[in-house]
Every structure is written in C-alpha cells, then in structure tokens.
Design an enzyme around this catalytic site. Sequence first.
Site, PDB file in Angstrom:
ATOM      1  N   GLY A   1       0.806  -1.221   0.000  1.00 34.88           N
ATOM      2  CA  GLY A   1       0.000   0.000   0.000  1.00 34.88           C
ATOM      3  C   GLY A   1       0.838   1.270   0.000  1.00 34.88           C
ATOM      4  O   GLY A   1       0.330   2.361   0.257  1.00 34.88           O
TER       5      GLY A   1
ATOM      6  N   SER B   1      12.561  -1.306  -1.283  1.00 35.99           N
ATOM      7  CA  SER B   1      13.852  -1.245  -0.568  1.00 35.99           C
ATOM      8  C   SER B   1      13.961  -2.288   0.541  1.00 35.99           C
ATOM      9  O   SER B   1      13.937  -1.957   1.719  1.00 35.99           O
ATOM     10  CB  SER B   1      14.120   0.156  -0.019  1.00 35.99           C
ATOM     11  OG  SER B   1      12.977   0.713   0.577  1.00 35.99           O
TER      12      SER B   1
END
Lengths: 300, 615
Positions: B453, B522
């Site tokens: 999200g 990441s």
Amino acid sequence: MKKNKHLDVLENEAIHIFREAEEQSDNPVMLYSIGKDSSVLLHLALKAFYPALPPFPMLHVDTTWKFKGMIAFRDAKAKECGVELVVHVNQEGVDQNIGPITHGSEVHTDIMKTQGLKQALDKYGYDLAFGGARRDEEKSRAKERVFSFRDKKHGWDPKNQRPEPWSLYNTRKNKGESVRVFPMSNWTELNVWEYIEREKIDIVPLYLAKERPVVEREGMLLMVDDERLDIQDNETVEVKKVRFRTLGCYPLTGAVESDATDVESILSEIRTSKTSERSGRAIDKDSNASMEKKKREGYF
Amino acid sequence: MQDILRFITCGSVDDGKSTLIGRMLYDRKMIFDDQVAELEVSSKKFGTTGENIDFALLVDGLAAEREQGITIDVAYRYFNTEKRKFIVADTPGHIQYTRNMATAASTADLAVILVDARQGILSQTKRHSYVVSMLGVKNVIIAINKMDLVDYSKDAFSKICEDYAKFSNALNFSTIEVVPVSALNGDNICSASSHMSWYKGESLLGYLETAEISTGEQKKQAFRMPVQMVSRPNLDFRGFAGTISSGDVAVGQNIVALPSGKASKIKSIVTYKNELQSASSGQAVTLTLEDEIDISRGDLISCEEDQCSIADLFRTKILWMSEQKMIAGRQYLFKSAVSEQVCTLEKPKYLIDIENLQHIAADNLNLNDIGVCELHLNHKCAYERYENNRNLGSFILIDRHTNQTVGMGMIEHSMRRSLNVQEQYISITRNQRSEQKSQTPCVVWMTGLSGAGKSTIADTLEQRLFGDDYHTIILDGDNVRHGLNKDLGFTEQDRAENIRRISEVSKLMMDAGLIVIVSFISPFRSERELAKDIIGQDSFIEVYIDTPLELAEERDVKGLYKKARAGEIPNFTGIGSPYENPENPDVRIQTATCNPDTAAGIILKYMRENKFTVR
C-alpha cells in the site's frame, strides 16, 4: 634498548593492542590473576596509558584457595599502582563448600573460577576483558586470536574466529557478545621472565625458591599453605627449597625443587628446563584437549 | 643482539606443514618432556603415522583438527636457536581456510611453501604463492617434502624446481630457495641429510637462521603516525598516542595533522616515566604539540615535508573472506590503521585466476576470490600505497550487520577522480531555496512489500501536503524503473545501484527545497542505510508500511505474487528474495488495521511533531 630488541617489539605490540581495545569498548576491565603474567600485563597497561592511569579496573576472581602470599601481594600492588581493584567470589560456591580437595580440580575450577568469572562479568556489565594469556601456554591458546569473541553465555567458537590480518582488529560486537583481548598473545614464558628482569617488575615471592613445607601427592609437590590441605596418614610434610612456575589454587599447583632465589637464576633455569610450565598444573590434564573444552564453556 | 623472524608454513593439504614444524621443534629439543610424553599418547589415539610419533599433533590443537587430522586455523609456535628467535605460524592448506592462511601471511617476513614431491606444483601451491607475494612477503623457501617417497631422486626434485620457476616468474619475490626434505624422517630439516648427497644447499633451518628480514623499506620513509587515542589525564596535558608507522620523529620537528592539514611542532615524546628526544618506526609513543590544534582518533600526524597523501577513491586489491558474496554498491565498514568509516565498492575490474594469473571478468567476489575493485570512502583519509607501507596501505572490510570481517585489502593507488572533480560553489543554498518556499525539505522514505500500500499512501500523503501549500514530489519505484533506472534489473547489485541513484535524486530535490516522498520496496537494511547516509540522517524519515506477506499476496493488485509463485519472476521480494524489516523505523503503519487516509494522518502528525511541517 638495543640489547633486547625482541622485547621492544613485543612491548610495542601489546601497548598498541591495549590502546586499540580500550578506545572501542564501553566498559572494559583487566583480569588480574596475581601471577607473573598479570604482573607484566599490569605493567604494560600502565605504560600504554601513561601519563594517565589505565582507564579500567582490574578484576580478581578469588576462588578462596589461592596462596596467602598471592592475596597479600595483590592488595599491596593495587594500593601502590592506584588502579581500582574489584574482587569477586562465587558466593554460591562458597555456600556449597566447593573446594579442590573435596570436589576435584574440574568441579572446583568450573564453579569457583569459570562460573565466578561469568558472574563478575555479567554483574558489572563488562563488555571487554583484557587477559594475560599467551599462545605458547597451551595448544588451543596457540589457535586463539588477539581479539577473541564470546557469545552471550561466554562460550568460544574456535571454528568461527574472525580473520585478523596485519594489526587491524575488528572490535565490533554483536548484541550480547563480549570480547577477551590478549595483548601478550605472542609472548613466551622466557620473554615474560626476560621482561620482568629488564623492567624490574615486582612478582609474588612464591616464584622464588625458599624453604617451604610441602607434601607429595599424586606426583605433585603441594605446599602446605593452610590447614585445609588435610594431610593423610601416609603423607609426610617435609621442608624443601621449592618455587612455583605458575600460581593458582594452592592444592592444584605443584612446586618444583629449585635453588633459584632471584629472577636471573630463574632465567637460567628456564633456559635449560625440560618440562613446560603447565606440567605443574592439575587443571590441564583433566581430559584431552581439556583447555579448549573449558574455553568453549566460558573459561577465560 | 637477537632479532625475531616471523614466518609461515603453507602449501596444499597433506603436504606435511604441521609435521614439518613438529619435526623441527622435536629435533632441536624445543619441546618439553611432558609435551613429548603427551604427544606419544595422542599419536596412539589420533595418529596417522602408524607406530611413529605424529608430529602434526604438536600443532593441531583443536579437537576438530585432531579428530579430522587436518589443520583448520593458524597455530602460532615460538622457538629460538642461538642465532635468532622465531615466531612460526602453521597455516591450513584447505582452500576454504585461505582467509586464515592470509591472516598469518600478512605479518610474515618469510614463507616456507611446501610441495609434495610426488604431487609437484598443485593449484593450492600456486594460490598460496600468489597470496604470499600479494601480501608483500619477499623471501620464500620452497620445501619439497616427502623426498623419502620418491627415493630421494634428484630428477624428481629438479623437475619441480623447473615447474615452480616457470610459475613464480610473474610473482614479486626477491629470493627463492629450494630445499629437498623429508619432514617425517628429518632429512635436511635441521641438518644435512645423508640420503641426498647431491644436494649442496643449506638445511631448512639453516636458511631460516640466515634469511634477511626485510623491514628496511619502512625505516627510510617519512614520519607518519596514526592517532589511536587522545590522552587527557588533566587540564595541563594533551597528548596523542599511537604507534609510529614509518620514519623517525624528533622534538622540535614540524608536523601536520591530516586530513585537516593543520600544522604544529613536536613539543615532547612521552613514554612511561621517561621523555625521549626522538623515536622511530614501530615504537608506541605519546606526542605532545606546541599548538592547540584539533586532532582526534582517526587522524594521522605526518612530517611537514613529504606529507602523506589523502584521498577518498582508491584502486584496491581485495581478498574476500566471507561466505556472503561481495555486493557492489552495498556499504561496508572500512578499517585501516588510520580510519574507520563507511565505504562502497564498485563492481570488480577483474578477478585473478590463480592457475595462470590471468584476469577474468566478474560481477562480484565470492569466498576466497582475489579481485581488483575501486573503493569509495565517505570522507578523505590519509594512506600510503601498500607496496610502500604495509601499515598505511592495508585495510579490512566489515559487514555492518553481522559485524564479521568479510574482506582484507590493499591500496594499489588513489584514483585521479577524487583530485580533479571538485565541488562547484553555488551561491543560492538549500536553505535559501526552502525559505522561499517556507518549508523544511526532507525525504519521507516508505519501505514495505510489494502490494503493501506504499504508492496509495504516498499519493494520499502528497495530496494532503499539497492541499496545505507544501511543495512536494513523489518518486515511485515502478515509475523510476521505467525511466532513470530502466537499465537495472533485480539482482542484489542492481537493487543497490537503484537505491543509490534514487537517493542521489532525492537529495538533489531536497536541495531544490522540496519535500520528497519515496515509495520503494527497498527490502535490505544495508540499502536503506545507504539511502540514509546519502540523504542525511536529519532529513530522512523512515516509514515502514507493515503489511503481512499473506495479506499483500491476497491483495495482489498487480498479479505479481501469482507470477512469482509460478516461478516467472525470480528474486521477487517475499518469495524468492528476503525482506528485512526496519528495526527502528521513525513511523510504522500497520495497514491491516488502517486505511490510507489514517496512514497519511499518522505520518503528518510525525512530521509536525518533529518540526518538518508547521501547518
């Protein structure tokens, strides 16, 4: 200066290690066992931080079975040099009356020395401990790094040691790990005595030959330091001119007959000696590779 | 006067290294009686030599070594003869323990390389020879062992000599002695053997006693001392303690501190209860200076003339020592005699093929690989080339998360780029640009699984900030990969480069005065730390969008999890590649229990409370 070039090399290396370790530790301590190696270690620490005092206390884990002469020397030395002395005794062991005569060297050493040391390190939260161990003392020591890491339970993993190239030491700890640092890793017994002679370092008088009451037990000459030795009917106490090559708990430390009453004659004795200094120690003979086993379990 | 020779024994497995040392100690009566007695007992139990004493057991001290009959780690032994003192390191022959062998070689003056007379030159012989040469050991003795098993044949010996000479031509040794020996029987170990009258050279010990110790190079050099610690026992004393790396220093000498370049003069050289007029290479001392200049641990004190160079970009040779392969672009800790700081490594220029010393192309370094890489430091530091000064040209690399030592390296030279590309001065500063916009630029870095999200929350957050008249920009992982980073894939290395570029772009946008919202999976802690370092800790807000894998997979908005499960997308985070949770994120959003609007609200609250925004 020129005469003992190798001692200068060893001294400089030790000072470098002391400084490097201290700079990267939050709460260092120096293990002090009162023996000749500890005397040299203390001397090197004083040199490394001069004109300041060593920025850490010295810790003695007292098994309550040390020679009386060692304890007297310890207290006098601490007072003289001004470094704080912390003494720790495993009270649980004392409460259970643990001793080398009743429980044997293995149990006694484990509870009073190994467990006692772990208790002290945990109690004061020391994250780095300097020790005077040398690689020439024993086979598993010969394999140990200068910066030797211990897990949460103070155990040593000999197969997973950090590479230590040049004089670059990786001092970073993981959570829960602590470090043992051995500035005298590359010294030999002979170097220690040469250095004691050169630097005029005080040592416990028990290292020097003197008439002392001894009894022969299991091939070792034990000194009758107090009444706890419990002389048996078939044993006789004799007075002999003896000295000690290493010092520890008196019922576990064998004396050698000797006429060496000063450091110079000790040196000539060692240069021609046919037995290792540890031959007088009961603790190394408990089982094969016994020192490695003890260290895996947290012995210093 | 006695000096110390530090040497190692190396070579392939079962060439008899430990036996050789054991034999030497035994023949010279350098083993105590109680140790011999114990050896006899152990030989019966663990020995590999039948009825004879197994000398290897003198040095193989670890339980695992005795059980397996191999050497795992370096053993140090100490002995002396009338001529000199010796520290010998017995190193393991197995390839997986090359790092232990290299550790011992790094401080050695001389190497004894063993060769099994029956086997000749093996690939481990070459590997060890190369490592020894690379580390700057100039003198080697080739001990051709087990001569008894080839009938002490001169021809067998000559053949190996020839083979080794061919290989070693390309190496950097100044002397190579070759001795035929039998460690088991003691031939040519401490004295001449009666079995090989054709051999006219010295015994092994004879060579060891007379070999030159090459420390001269460092003495002729200019004065350098890395500062280990600052000594301030009281207000009147401020000394700089360290071990002199090279050269001599004297009271009154002009010096500079590096990298600052501030100059002063030596006031005193302090040692224990004694002040010296001068000191030289190898001595551990404490220096005081005439002026109060700022020097701390990690600085170098150098003589003023012939100053030490400083740089932040180097060409280095690295031996990789970890099972975890080296990732180009990832940050590692760099530790040298002078400095401890963060560095990044470029993709290797090449690896060295030990068999023929050829260069081979590679994307990374694996355990025991030796390669040439460019290394970038965050800050400049003083250095010397390794061939000129082992002390100031060597470094180790440490993994920032496991704290393990993963590599050892040598500086070949600095790179010109660090000298020629200087930062251009710009008149309008980031502060002025942000004041014009009445805001504090920062980076809101959202990390989390694919489908967590992130993009939706980023979009909501930007709308809210925009509505409050803030100047913002979103950098979205997918979008950036369509443009700026379309040349990058999903290997660990490409991911690291992806993060580096996005961090640099974020920084430029902050300079422009913007609030930057980054929405990027990441997955690796080390990469997020790289981002934080580039962007600056104070401007970096780490937001962890915490969605359980099952939930993200259930949502699967883009249908990617399905494809990954079908094996169509390798290295997909959460399936084929790990996601490392942030340990201490600034903000943590649990999307299982809140909608995008609430999530944006939580982030805005954090920004307000920490003075990034005021409205």
